[in-house]
Design a protein around this motif. Structure first.
Motif, PDB file in Angstrom:
ATOM      1  N   TYR A 181      40.598  42.820  37.674  1.00 52.52           N
ATOM      2  CA  TYR A 181      40.595  43.232  39.256  1.00 52.52           C
ATOM      3  C   TYR A 181      39.686  44.512  39.104  1.00 52.52           C
ATOM      4  CZ  TYR A 181      44.980  40.542  39.992  1.00 52.52           C
ATOM      5  OH  TYR A 181      45.685  39.584  40.404  1.00 52.52           O
ATOM      6  N   GLY A 182      38.871  44.462  40.229  1.00 48.93           N
ATOM      7  CA  GLY A 182      37.776  45.685  40.389  1.00 48.93           C
ATOM      8  C   GLY A 182      36.586  45.210  41.116  1.00 48.93           C
ATOM      9  N   VAL A 183      35.720  46.158  41.049  1.00 52.34           N
ATOM     10  CA  VAL A 183      34.449  45.941  41.757  1.00 52.34           C
ATOM     11  C   VAL A 183      33.461  45.517  40.978  1.00 52.34           C
ATOM     12  CG1 VAL A 183      32.930  47.092  43.590  1.00 52.34           C
ATOM     13  CG2 VAL A 183      35.257  47.445  43.564  1.00 52.34           C
ATOM     14  N   TYR A 184      32.638  44.765  41.246  1.00 51.18           N
ATOM     15  CA  TYR A 184      31.359  44.225  40.475  1.00 51.18           C
ATOM     16  C   TYR A 184      29.978  44.198  41.164  1.00 51.18           C
ATOM     17  CZ  TYR A 184      34.980  42.005  37.295  1.00 51.18           C
ATOM     18  OH  TYR A 184      35.923  42.029  36.483  1.00 51.18           O
ATOM     19  N   ALA A 185      29.048  44.469  40.406  1.00 51.64           N
ATOM     20  CA  ALA A 185      27.724  44.315  41.006  1.00 51.64           C
ATOM     21  C   ALA A 185      27.252  42.668  40.557  1.00 51.64           C
ATOM     22  CB  ALA A 185      26.525  45.076  40.382  1.00 51.64           C
ATOM     23  N   VAL A 186      26.805  42.160  41.946  1.00 54.71           N
ATOM     24  CA  VAL A 186      26.727  40.537  41.808  1.00 54.71           C
ATOM     25  C   VAL A 186      25.456  39.975  42.384  1.00 54.71           C
ATOM     26  CG1 VAL A 186      29.338  40.423  42.024  1.00 54.71           C
ATOM     27  CG2 VAL A 186      27.939  40.217  44.056  1.00 54.71           C
ATOM     28  N   LYS A 187      25.321  38.805  42.366  1.00 53.73           N
ATOM     29  CA  LYS A 187      24.284  37.871  42.947  1.00 53.73           C
ATOM     30  C   LYS A 187      24.983  36.773  43.271  1.00 53.73           C
ATOM     31  CE  LYS A 187      20.066  39.625  40.943  1.00 53.73           C
ATOM     32  NZ  LYS A 187      18.760  39.443  40.097  1.00 53.73           N
ATOM     33  N   VAL A 188      24.625  36.283  44.537  1.00 52.26           N
ATOM     34  CA  VAL A 188      25.189  35.270  45.275  1.00 52.26           C
ATOM     35  C   VAL A 188      24.309  34.267  45.909  1.00 52.26           C
ATOM     36  CG1 VAL A 188      26.768  34.755  47.220  1.00 52.26           C
ATOM     37  CG2 VAL A 188      26.895  36.974  46.285  1.00 52.26           C
ATOM     38  N   ARG A 189      24.528  32.918  45.670  1.00 49.84           N
ATOM     39  CA  ARG A 189      23.804  31.832  46.074  1.00 49.84           C
ATOM     40  C   ARG A 189      24.811  31.087  46.902  1.00 49.84           C
ATOM     41  NH1 ARG A 189      20.501  27.864  42.049  1.00 49.84           N
ATOM     42  NH2 ARG A 189      22.628  27.263  41.637  1.00 49.84           N
ATOM     43  N   ILE A 190      24.363  30.470  48.146  1.00 51.29           N
ATOM     44  CA  ILE A 190      25.238  29.423  48.815  1.00 51.29           C
ATOM     45  C   ILE A 190      24.593  27.914  48.764  1.00 51.29           C
ATOM     46  CG2 ILE A 190      25.789  29.116  51.271  1.00 51.29           C
ATOM     47  CD1 ILE A 190      26.943  31.700  50.349  1.00 51.29           C
ATOM     48  N   ASP A 191      25.495  27.012  48.664  1.00 49.64           N
ATOM     49  CA  ASP A 191      25.461  25.639  48.516  1.00 49.64           C
ATOM     50  C   ASP A 191      24.346  25.310  47.576  1.00 49.64           C
ATOM     51  OD1 ASP A 191      26.936  25.289  50.920  1.00 49.64           O
ATOM     52  OD2 ASP A 191      25.109  25.122  52.238  1.00 49.64           O
ATOM     53  N   ARG A 192      24.481  26.101  46.275  1.00 44.73           N
ATOM     54  CA  ARG A 192      23.909  25.496  45.200  1.00 44.73           C
ATOM     55  C   ARG A 192      22.355  25.686  45.263  1.00 44.73           C
ATOM     56  NH1 ARG A 192      28.384  22.352  45.635  1.00 44.73           N
ATOM     57  NH2 ARG A 192      30.236  22.356  44.005  1.00 44.73           N
ATOM     58  N   THR A 193      21.895  26.114  46.047  1.00 45.22           N
ATOM     59  CA  THR A 193      20.378  26.109  46.429  1.00 45.22           C
ATOM     60  C   THR A 193      19.880  27.455  46.778  1.00 45.22           C
ATOM     61  OG1 THR A 193      20.501  25.278  48.639  1.00 45.22           O
ATOM     62  CG2 THR A 193      20.516  23.567  46.815  1.00 45.22           C
ATOM     63  N   GLY A 194      18.576  27.761  46.895  1.00 44.14           N
ATOM     64  CA  GLY A 194      18.061  28.846  47.269  1.00 44.14           C
ATOM     65  C   GLY A 194      17.924  30.040  46.411  1.00 44.14           C
ATOM     66  N   ASP A 195      17.433  31.029  46.857  1.00 43.19           N
ATOM     67  CA  ASP A 195      17.537  32.400  46.086  1.00 43.19           C
ATOM     68  C   ASP A 195      18.842  33.215  45.851  1.00 43.19           C
ATOM     69  OD1 ASP A 195      14.793  32.261  45.950  1.00 43.19           O
ATOM     70  OD2 ASP A 195      14.682  33.390  47.791  1.00 43.19           O
ATOM     71  N   TRP A 196      19.230  33.741  44.636  1.00 39.69           N
ATOM     72  CA  TRP A 196      20.362  34.464  44.430  1.00 39.69           C
ATOM     73  C   TRP A 196      20.040  35.724  45.176  1.00 39.69           C
ATOM     74  CZ3 TRP A 196      24.650  32.796  41.924  1.00 39.69           C
ATOM     75  CH2 TRP A 196      24.492  31.660  41.148  1.00 39.69           C
ATOM     76  N   MET A 197      20.948  36.182  46.160  1.00 41.24           N
ATOM     77  CA  MET A 197      20.876  37.506  46.949  1.00 41.24           C
ATOM     78  C   MET A 197      21.963  38.478  46.292  1.00 41.24           C
ATOM     79  SD  MET A 197      21.483  35.337  50.676  1.00 41.24           S
ATOM     80  CE  MET A 197      22.670  34.455  49.861  1.00 41.24           C
ATOM     81  N   PRO A 198      21.367  39.680  46.257  1.00 41.39           N
ATOM     82  CA  PRO A 198      22.323  40.851  45.678  1.00 41.39           C
ATOM     83  C   PRO A 198      23.100  41.405  46.491  1.00 41.39           C
ATOM     84  CG  PRO A 198      20.255  41.642  46.558  1.00 41.39           C
ATOM     85  CD  PRO A 198      20.039  40.086  46.629  1.00 41.39           C
ATOM     86  N   GLY A 199      24.342  41.615  45.672  1.00 37.61           N
ATOM     87  CA  GLY A 199      25.571  42.099  46.532  1.00 37.61           C
ATOM     88  C   GLY A 199      26.436  42.857  45.715  1.00 37.61           C
ATOM     89  N   VAL A 200      27.775  43.177  46.340  1.00 35.65           N
ATOM     90  CA  VAL A 200      28.822  43.823  45.537  1.00 35.65           C
ATOM     91  C   VAL A 200      30.075  43.104  45.697  1.00 35.65           C
ATOM     92  CG1 VAL A 200      29.308  45.334  47.417  1.00 35.65           C
ATOM     93  CG2 VAL A 200      30.005  46.132  45.137  1.00 35.65           C
ATOM     94  N   ALA A 201      30.779  42.806  45.043  1.00 36.59           N
ATOM     95  CA  ALA A 201      32.144  41.942  45.255  1.00 36.59           C
ATOM     96  C   ALA A 201      33.435  42.857  44.557  1.00 36.59           C
ATOM     97  CB  ALA A 201      31.919  40.707  44.331  1.00 36.59           C
ATOM     98  N   ASN A 202      34.463  42.443  45.539  1.00 33.43           N
ATOM     99  CA  ASN A 202      35.756  42.713  44.593  1.00 33.43           C
ATOM    100  C   ASN A 202      36.780  41.642  44.388  1.00 33.43           C
ATOM    101  OD1 ASN A 202      37.796  45.370  44.523  1.00 33.43           O
ATOM    102  ND2 ASN A 202      39.042  43.456  45.510  1.00 33.43           N
TER     103      ASN A 202
END
Length: 307
Positions: free
Chosen positions: A218-239
């Motif tokens: 459990y906790g907060v992470y630096a992440v990269k996110v992609r939607i529908d398995r295509t396109g660029d990985w977008m930077p973000g933060v997640a809990n």
């Protein structure tokens, strides 16, 4: 040729392969070595046989979630390695009751018609895990197929194993898990409509339930996110956690994608868990929580830039 959900009733074109046999959860270096051995034995052509569900899930259904990959990601990764087919051997009471010889005769010979089988050195099979790699080799000699036993693969002086990956994720060490996997661990699932608290606080999130996937710390992470398995990985933060400040609930992965605007409810989200920032906290007020969220965004951007 694709995915087969059984070893019975296969078309002739799917039978007779050199196969890699095992659980293949995570597809780490050890698994890839077993796959490479099947490829070499098959002159470049090979298939993979695994168990669905994994035996652990059958024997211990009340244990916490433990899958590193969902079956769809596992199969797609195997096919990307060049496999012609993936055989999902149904693991149920019937399979669990087979002796080691019955498994080899009924599943590998009569069902898959194997020409060669590669396994890891610690592979076990048959009722009560009675069979082992050397026993498989002996049965192979008797029944007319070859066997390659792949020895232990080390990863920076540590055995490359799914167990080590799980331990790293549960300890909040995604970088250690990535070193064994050969790339970031990816949590994925459909985007769910939640309570929309993030939007109220100025940090809208895309949320998903990990379900049968292993639950990282459990906790907060630096992440990269992609939607529908295509396109660029977008930077973000997640809990990932139970949000004790706004009300406990089942664990949820909530990803805030930087500078993103759009409706993605119901779409498939993949989240690369790249760095663990801090544990989940209980705040004395919502204002304090929002202040910390702003700090989390700054730290996530710093960590992502540094990596």
């Amino acid at each position: 040729m694709g995915i087969f959900a059984d070893y019975r009733g296969l078309p002739d074109s799917a039978r007779g392969a050199s196969i890699a046999l095992g659980n293949f959860d995570g597809l780490h270096a050890g698994h890839k070595a077993v796959i490479a051995a099947a490829r070499e034995a098959g002159g470049g052509a090979f298939s993979v046989a695994t168990f669905e569900p994994p035996p652990h899930a059958y024997f211990r259904p009340m244990d916490p979630p433990f899958r590193i990959f969902r079956p769809e990601r596992r199969n797609a990764t195997i096919l990307a390695e060049g496999a012609e087919s993936v055989f999902e051997l149904p693991f149920n009471g019937e399979m669990a009751s087979k002796t080691d010889e019955e498994f080899v005769r009924q599943v590998l010979v009569d069902g898959l018609g194997v020409s060669h089988v590669s396994v890891g050195f610690d592979f076990r099979f048959g009722r009560g895990r009675m069979g082992h790699a050397q026993r498989l080799a002996s049965l192979g000699r008797a029944l007319g197929f070859g066997v390659t036993i792949v020895e232990e693969v080390q990863n920076e002086d540590e055995k490359a194993s799914s167990t080590a990956i799980r331990q790293a994720l549960r300890a909040g060490e995604p970088e250690a898990a990535a070193a064994i996997l050969g790339g970031p661990w990816i949590a994925d699932g459909p985007v769910l409509k939640g309570e929309q608290n993030g939007r109220k606080f100025g940090y809208p999130t895309a949320n998903t339930n990990l379900g049968e996937l292993i639950h990282p710390k459990y906790g907060v992470y630096a992440v990269k996110v992609r939607i529908d398995r295509t396109g660029d990985w977008m930077p973000g933060v997640a809990n990932f956690g139970r949000t004790p400040t706004t009300g406990l609930r089942d664990p949820l992965l909530e990803a805030h994608i930087f500078d993103f605007v759009g409706d993605i409810y119901g779409r498939w989200m993949e989240v690369q868990m790249l760095a663990y920032l801090r544990p989940e906290l209980m705040f004395d007020s919502l204002d304090l929580m929002v202040v910390q969220m702003g700090k989390d965004v700054i730290e996530a951007k710093r960590r992502l830039k540094a990596s």
